[in-house]
Each structure stands twice: as structure tokens, then as C-alpha cells.
Write a protein that holds these residues in place. Structure first.
Motif, PDB file in Angstrom:
ATOM      1  N   LEU A 145     -14.324   0.198  -5.344  1.00  0.00           N
ATOM      2  CA  LEU A 145     -14.251   1.233  -4.386  1.00  0.00           C
ATOM      3  C   LEU A 145     -14.032   1.128  -2.607  1.00  0.00           C
ATOM      4  CD1 LEU A 145     -15.204   3.551  -3.009  1.00  0.00           C
ATOM      5  CD2 LEU A 145     -18.093   3.169  -3.111  1.00  0.00           C
ATOM      6  N   LEU A 146     -12.586   1.002  -2.372  1.00  0.00           N
ATOM      7  CA  LEU A 146     -12.101   1.609  -0.720  1.00  0.00           C
ATOM      8  C   LEU A 146     -12.766   1.245   0.296  1.00  0.00           C
ATOM      9  CD1 LEU A 146      -8.257   0.587  -1.369  1.00  0.00           C
ATOM     10  CD2 LEU A 146     -10.210  -0.815  -2.762  1.00  0.00           C
ATOM     11  N   TRP A 147     -13.875   0.836   1.166  1.00  0.00           N
ATOM     12  CA  TRP A 147     -13.990   1.466   1.958  1.00  0.00           C
ATOM     13  C   TRP A 147     -13.115   1.134   3.245  1.00  0.00           C
ATOM     14  CZ3 TRP A 147     -18.646   4.211   2.006  1.00  0.00           C
ATOM     15  CH2 TRP A 147     -19.290   4.127   0.968  1.00  0.00           C
ATOM     16  N   GLY A 148     -13.427   2.102   4.179  1.00  0.00           N
ATOM     17  CA  GLY A 148     -12.087   2.691   5.400  1.00  0.00           C
ATOM     18  C   GLY A 148     -12.206   2.941   6.216  1.00  0.00           C
ATOM     19  N   GLU A 149     -11.988   3.100   7.606  1.00  0.00           N
ATOM     20  CA  GLU A 149     -11.933   5.028   7.949  1.00  0.00           C
ATOM     21  C   GLU A 149     -10.882   5.099   7.485  1.00  0.00           C
ATOM     22  OE1 GLU A 149     -14.060   5.550  10.736  1.00  0.00           O
ATOM     23  OE2 GLU A 149     -15.178   3.029  10.511  1.00  0.00           O
ATOM     24  N   PRO A 150     -10.718   6.295   7.931  1.00  0.00           N
ATOM     25  CA  PRO A 150      -9.447   7.527   7.875  1.00  0.00           C
ATOM     26  C   PRO A 150      -8.275   6.897   8.606  1.00  0.00           C
ATOM     27  CG  PRO A 150     -11.567   8.672   8.741  1.00  0.00           C
ATOM     28  CD  PRO A 150     -11.976   6.911   8.563  1.00  0.00           C
ATOM     29  N   GLY A 151      -7.137   7.080   7.584  1.00  0.00           N
ATOM     30  CA  GLY A 151      -5.680   6.820   8.439  1.00  0.00           C
ATOM     31  C   GLY A 151      -5.250   5.191   8.677  1.00  0.00           C
ATOM     32  N   ILE A 152      -6.888   4.752   7.418  1.00  0.00           N
ATOM     33  CA  ILE A 152      -6.155   2.874   7.608  1.00  0.00           C
ATOM     34  C   ILE A 152      -5.211   2.322   6.212  1.00  0.00           C
ATOM     35  CG2 ILE A 152      -7.829   1.969   6.137  1.00  0.00           C
ATOM     36  CD1 ILE A 152      -7.646   0.829   9.051  1.00  0.00           C
ATOM     37  N   GLY A 153      -5.016   3.467   5.487  1.00  0.00           N
ATOM     38  CA  GLY A 153      -4.392   3.245   4.186  1.00  0.00           C
ATOM     39  C   GLY A 153      -4.593   3.345   3.030  1.00  0.00           C
ATOM     40  N   LYS A 154      -5.967   3.306   2.733  1.00  0.00           N
ATOM     41  CA  LYS A 154      -6.840   3.179   1.779  1.00  0.00           C
ATOM     42  C   LYS A 154      -5.082   3.916   0.697  1.00  0.00           C
ATOM     43  CE  LYS A 154      -9.854   4.907   2.253  1.00  0.00           C
ATOM     44  NZ  LYS A 154      -9.646   5.060   4.358  1.00  0.00           N
ATOM     45  N   THR A 155      -5.224   5.062   0.516  1.00  0.00           N
ATOM     46  CA  THR A 155      -3.994   6.238  -0.239  1.00  0.00           C
ATOM     47  C   THR A 155      -2.804   5.038  -0.108  1.00  0.00           C
ATOM     48  OG1 THR A 155      -5.338   7.705   0.720  1.00  0.00           O
ATOM     49  CG2 THR A 155      -3.522   8.248  -1.330  1.00  0.00           C
ATOM     50  N   ALA A 156      -2.715   4.661   0.652  1.00  0.00           N
ATOM     51  CA  ALA A 156      -1.135   4.285  -0.050  1.00  0.00           C
ATOM     52  C   ALA A 156      -0.801   2.915  -0.448  1.00  0.00           C
ATOM     53  CB  ALA A 156      -0.572   3.994   1.750  1.00  0.00           C
ATOM     54  N   ALA A 157      -1.538   1.968   0.278  1.00  0.00           N
ATOM     55  CA  ALA A 157      -2.450   0.909  -1.359  1.00  0.00           C
ATOM     56  C   ALA A 157      -2.736   1.300  -2.675  1.00  0.00           C
ATOM     57  CB  ALA A 157      -3.262   0.100  -0.616  1.00  0.00           C
ATOM     58  N   LEU A 158      -2.908   1.849  -2.971  1.00  0.00           N
ATOM     59  CA  LEU A 158      -2.976   2.418  -3.775  1.00  0.00           C
ATOM     60  C   LEU A 158      -1.918   3.108  -4.859  1.00  0.00           C
ATOM     61  CD1 LEU A 158      -5.319   2.370  -6.329  1.00  0.00           C
ATOM     62  CD2 LEU A 158      -6.329   1.813  -3.692  1.00  0.00           C
ATOM     63  N   THR A 159      -1.227   3.838  -3.983  1.00  0.00           N
ATOM     64  CA  THR A 159       0.368   4.008  -4.567  1.00  0.00           C
ATOM     65  C   THR A 159       1.163   3.053  -4.754  1.00  0.00           C
ATOM     66  OG1 THR A 159      -0.462   6.724  -3.575  1.00  0.00           O
ATOM     67  CG2 THR A 159       1.983   5.919  -3.904  1.00  0.00           C
ATOM     68  N   GLN A 160       1.123   2.182  -3.820  1.00  0.00           N
ATOM     69  CA  GLN A 160       1.900   0.804  -3.968  1.00  0.00           C
ATOM     70  C   GLN A 160       1.709   0.203  -5.382  1.00  0.00           C
ATOM     71  OE1 GLN A 160       2.664  -2.800  -3.058  1.00  0.00           O
ATOM     72  NE2 GLN A 160       1.942  -2.605  -1.721  1.00  0.00           N
ATOM     73  N   LEU A 161       0.061   0.054  -4.663  1.00  0.00           N
ATOM     74  CA  LEU A 161      -1.055  -0.873  -6.432  1.00  0.00           C
ATOM     75  C   LEU A 161      -0.258  -0.036  -7.500  1.00  0.00           C
ATOM     76  CD1 LEU A 161      -1.692  -3.373  -7.251  1.00  0.00           C
ATOM     77  CD2 LEU A 161      -4.216  -1.509  -7.234  1.00  0.00           C
ATOM     78  N   ALA A 162      -0.121   1.667  -7.569  1.00  0.00           N
ATOM     79  CA  ALA A 162       0.056   1.912  -9.097  1.00  0.00           C
ATOM     80  C   ALA A 162       1.082   1.548  -9.433  1.00  0.00           C
ATOM     81  CB  ALA A 162       0.014   3.041  -8.738  1.00  0.00           C
ATOM     82  N   GLU A 163       2.462   1.789  -8.533  1.00  0.00           N
ATOM     83  CA  GLU A 163       3.918   1.873  -8.352  1.00  0.00           C
ATOM     84  C   GLU A 163       4.082   0.015  -8.804  1.00  0.00           C
ATOM     85  OE1 GLU A 163       6.111   2.636  -4.706  1.00  0.00           O
ATOM     86  OE2 GLU A 163       5.543   4.913  -5.203  1.00  0.00           O
TER      87      GLU A 163
ATOM     88  N   PRO B  15     -16.947   5.674   6.114  1.00  0.00           N
ATOM     89  CA  PRO B  15     -18.730   5.571   6.342  1.00  0.00           C
ATOM     90  C   PRO B  15     -18.700   6.507   6.169  1.00  0.00           C
ATOM     91  CG  PRO B  15     -16.886   3.578   7.184  1.00  0.00           C
ATOM     92  CD  PRO B  15     -15.979   5.087   6.626  1.00  0.00           C
ATOM     93  N   ARG B  16     -19.950   6.676   6.742  1.00  0.00           N
ATOM     94  CA  ARG B  16     -20.759   8.108   6.477  1.00  0.00           C
ATOM     95  C   ARG B  16     -20.192   8.699   7.933  1.00  0.00           C
ATOM     96  NH1 ARG B  16     -27.259   9.534   5.200  1.00  0.00           N
ATOM     97  NH2 ARG B  16     -26.982  11.918   5.888  1.00  0.00           N
ATOM     98  N   SER B  17     -20.314   7.366   9.179  1.00  0.00           N
ATOM     99  CA  SER B  17     -19.853   7.923  10.037  1.00  0.00           C
ATOM    100  C   SER B  17     -18.930   8.758  10.480  1.00  0.00           C
ATOM    101  CB  SER B  17     -20.077   7.128  11.344  1.00  0.00           C
ATOM    102  OG  SER B  17     -19.012   6.064  10.884  1.00  0.00           O
ATOM    103  N   SER B  18     -17.736   8.652  10.038  1.00  0.00           N
ATOM    104  CA  SER B  18     -16.346   9.375   9.742  1.00  0.00           C
ATOM    105  C   SER B  18     -16.355   9.784   8.855  1.00  0.00           C
ATOM    106  CB  SER B  18     -15.481   7.914  10.184  1.00  0.00           C
ATOM    107  OG  SER B  18     -15.881   7.137   8.887  1.00  0.00           O
TER     108      SER B  18
END
Length: 423
Positions: A64-82, A177-180
Motif C-alpha cells: 500500500l503506497l501512501w502519499g499526497e495527491p499528485g506525488i506520482g504513485k500511479t505513475a510509479a505503478l504504471t512504470q513498474l508494470a511496464e 492520507p485522510r486529511s487530503s
């Protein structure tokens, strides 16, 4: 004449290009520009976050990747899959119903005889057909409690309704995070305890270089086949040794609701920690990467205790050092060197002999020559008190006297300065 023909061909080509550009729709031109912008490269670059993620995926543990919006979590997963050549299936957890994960009931011809099977969703069927893939559960912290409860079996047992996901499928989730998070919820303790929690942050240099067209490449760590038995033994000794000395850490459910939604120790998370230590050891991963994984599985407090225990496991045996002090290899880190020297003095205290006492002084001299002088002050002072009346004073003490005296003068000076400041 041939030169004229070549010039004419060039002009014709330019006219054709101009004609095509004139008739191209604005969206076609925009598409070409977008294609150029997407044309990026990757490079092998050390990245502790990516290595920890790849290692946990390699160990077949949900992450589970925790991070603020726009930090690049989805991009990291896309690149990892590739980079791992895995088909990526993205499921936005917050927009699904519980039945989308537990299965939809399908009534057959004779429900009383055959029961009512739970039909899986289409994305799960595609994963089974492919036999492998990366399942990305996005926006997990915005999923309501009922959906989180339905995810329990998927995350742990890899089952959706009556469908069993194949071993080649890996699960990674992302959350804000719940705050964001929009209408965010804290993760339920049972769901949180199934994940390896990685805090995802951005590296300024990585972002700048990536926007320039080159991103770091995420690859699975290379496991050394020769180190596999040693890695398993090392992991088991580390975890079992700590829990034997600290039984209260076997299961500790946090009292705070927010902390329950993160990493905390339980038999399940300790089992995952053992697996991660074995994988990190076999891969030769750095201590920083191991720290991310361990603290992300059992929490900061127990994780730091385990890391300290691992450090002590790697320390040389005091008896080996006393047997050959001149050839002793002492740790570079100050805290570890201090622990080694204290252990040597404790060994002499446990079995006081003249030869062992002399060997300890030789070792302290070696520590003085190869490291910070202040580290030998306390061990030297304690070792001096162990002298028996019939033991001659070794020459090594003279070499240490200067460092001890200097340290004591510095301590007295610091005490006087502090006393004056307190007036």
C-alpha cells in the motif's frame, strides 16, 4: 542534369509534406505533439522507494503506497508494470460496491440443490485468463467500510467470489492520507494489517530529470541463489530472537484509530517481515531499503527495534576479537563500534584473566587508531577497574592515557560552561 532531378525531388517532398500538414486536422497535430511528450526513456538509477516496492512485489506481498495527491504513485505503478512486463489492471476501490469484490450472486436452475454461486467481475476474469498481472487498487482510503470489508479476502486469499487469482498476480494499492483524501476513511485494522505500507514521497532530482525525459527504471531485485538458505536462516534468527526477548511485540494493536490504519505488529505482519528480510538479504539490499520495508510492515517502533537487533547480529563475537585483537575488524559506525567495545569489556569482566585483559587493551588501541578517540574512553575506564593487583600494566595503556585525559578535561569544561549558563 542529375542535380536538377535531386532538387526537384526535394521540392516535391516538401510540397507533399506541406500539403499533408495543410489537410491534417488540429487533433492529428495535437496527437503528434502528445506522442513526442510521451516519448520518454528510463535509466538504472538507485531509488530506495522503487527498490522497496519491487522487493515487496517480488516477495508476493500486498503493498500500500501512501502519499499526497499528485506525488506520482500511479505513475510509479504504471512504470513498474511496464518494466516487469505485467499487464496492469486498475480498479478504483471507492467507486465499487462490496459485491464487486465478494462476487455477485447468480441464481441457477436449482438453487436449493446447487446453491447460489458468486460471480466475479470482468476484470478478475481477465486476470485469470492472462495468468499474471499487476492489480492496482487505487483510492483505497476513500473506500467506505463495507467495501474495505469486502476487500479482505481479495487482499489476503486472492479470491473474488468463487474465482481464485493465479499466483502470477501481484496486488498493489494506493491511498491518500485522510486529511487530503476526498471523503476519506481510516483503513480498518484487519485490512491495514494485510499490507506492507510504504510512504511515497518525491525526489526533486528524480522529478526534474524525469520531466526532462528520463525516469528511473524499476526492476525486480536479483536474488543470489547461493544466499537463499543463509537468507532464510538470517531472517528467522532475527525475528525469532527479537520476539523471544520482547514477547509483548508479537501482537500490539494500536489504541489510536489513525495508527490502526497503518503498520502494526501481529503474527501476520511478523510473518511478512520475516519474508521481506529473507528477500532483502538474498538480494543484497541496503539497510535503508530494509528499513522502509520493516517499518512499513510492523510499524516504526517495533521496526526500529528489529533493525537494531539485526545490527547486533552482524557484530563480531567478543571472544573472536579477544583471541586475535591485532587483526580485529571493527565496525565503521560509531554506535556499533561502541557496542563491540562494551561487549569486549563485558566478556573480560565475565572471565577475568591476564591474557584477556591485555588483549582487550590491544583492541582498544586499535579502535583508537582507526576511529573516533572518544569511543574508547568509557570502555578504557571500565577496563582499568578490572585490573588485579598482580597484573602488570600493559604498554597499551600509555597510548590511551592521552585520549582519556583529554576527554575528561573536555567533560569538565563542558560542565563548568553549563553551570555558568545556569546561573
Amino acid at each position: 542534369m542529375p542535380l536538377c532531378d535531386e532538387t526537384q525531388d526535394t521540392q516535391d517532398t516538401q510540397v507533399t509534406q506541406d500539403t499533408r500538414d495543410t489537410h491534417a486536422s488540429p487533433l492529428d497535430v495535437a496527437g503528434e505533439l502528445l506522442a513526442l511528450l510521451r516519448d520518454t526513456a528510463t535509466e538504472p538509477r538507485p531509488d530506495d522507494q522503487l527498490e522497496a516496492l519491487a522487493l515487496a512485489v517480488s516477495a508476493d506481498l500486498p503493498v500500500l503506497l501512501w502519499g499526497e495527491p499528485g506525488i506520482g504513485k500511479t505513475a510509479a505503478l504504471t512504470q513498474l508494470a511496464e518494466n516487469l512486463d505485467l499487464p496492469l489492471t486498475t480498479v478504483i476501490a471507492s467507486v465499487h460496491e462490496p459485491s464487486d469484490f465478494s462476487g455477485l450472486p447468480v441464481v441457477g436452475e436449482d438453487p436449493a440443490r446447487h446453491g447460489v454461486p458468486m460471480a466475479p467481475p470482468d476484470w478478475a476474469v481477465r486476470l485469470v485468463r492472462a495468468g499474471r498481472g499487476l492489480l492496482f487498487l487505487d483510492e483505497l482510503s476513500t473506500a467506505p467500510p463495507a467495501v474495505q470489508a469486502a476487500l479482505l479476502r481479495l487482499v489476503l486469499e486472492r479470491r473474488i467470489g468463487t474465482l481464485q487469482l493465479p499466483p502470477g498476480v501481484r496486488i498493489v494499492a494506493a491511498a491518500n492520507p485522510r486529511s487530503s483524501a476526498a471523503d476519506g476513511w481510516e483503513l480498518s485494522p484487519p485490512l491495514a494489517n494485510r499490507f506492507v505500507h510504504l510512504q511515497w514521497t518525491h525526489d526533486h532530482e528524480v522529478v526534474v530529470r524525469g520531466l526532462g525525459g528520463t525516469w528511473p527504471r524499476a526492476t525486480l531485485p536479483r536474488l543470489d541463489p547461493r544466499r537463499l538458505p543463509q537468507a532464510v536462516d538470517h531472517a528467522r534468527r532475527a525475528v525469532c530472537g527479537l520476539l523471544a526477548a520482547r514477547p509483548a511485540l508479537v501482537h500490539r494493536l494500536p489504541a489510536d484509530e489513525a495508527r490502526r490504519g497503518g503498520a502494526w505488529p501481529s503474527p501476520r505482519s511478523w510473518d511478512a517481515t520475516l519474508r521481506l528480510i529473507a528477500f532483502a538479504t538474498a538480494a543484497g539490499s541496503s539497510r535503508d531499503v530494509l528499513s522502509l520495508l520493516v517499518r512499513g510492515t510492523v510499524g516504526d517502533g517495533p521496526g526500529l527495534e528489529l533493525l537494531a537487533s539485526l545490527d547486533r547480529m552482524d557484530l563480531p563475537d567478543p571472544e573472536d576479537l579477544l583471541a586475535d585483537p591485532a587483526a580485529a575488524a571493527l565496525p565503521e559506525r560509531g554506535d556499533l563500534r561502541q557496542a563491540v567495545l562494551d561487549g569486549v569489556v563485558a566478556a573480560v569482566r565475565a572471565r577475568p584473566e591476564k591474557s584477556r585483559w591485555d588483549a582487550a587493551w590491544t583492541l582498544l588501541v586499535r579502535a583508537l587508531e582507526t576511529g573516533a578517540p572518544d569511543l574508547v574512553v568509557v570502555p578504557a575506564t571500565t577496563l582499568a577497574t578490572l585490573r588485579r593487583a598482580d597484573w602488570d600494566v600493559p604498554e597499551a595503556i600509555e597510548r590511551l592515557a592521552g585520549a582519556v585525559a583529554l576527554s575528561r578535561r573536555a567533560d569538565r569544561t563542558a560542565a563548568r560552561v553549563a553551570a555558568k549558563a545556569g546561573r
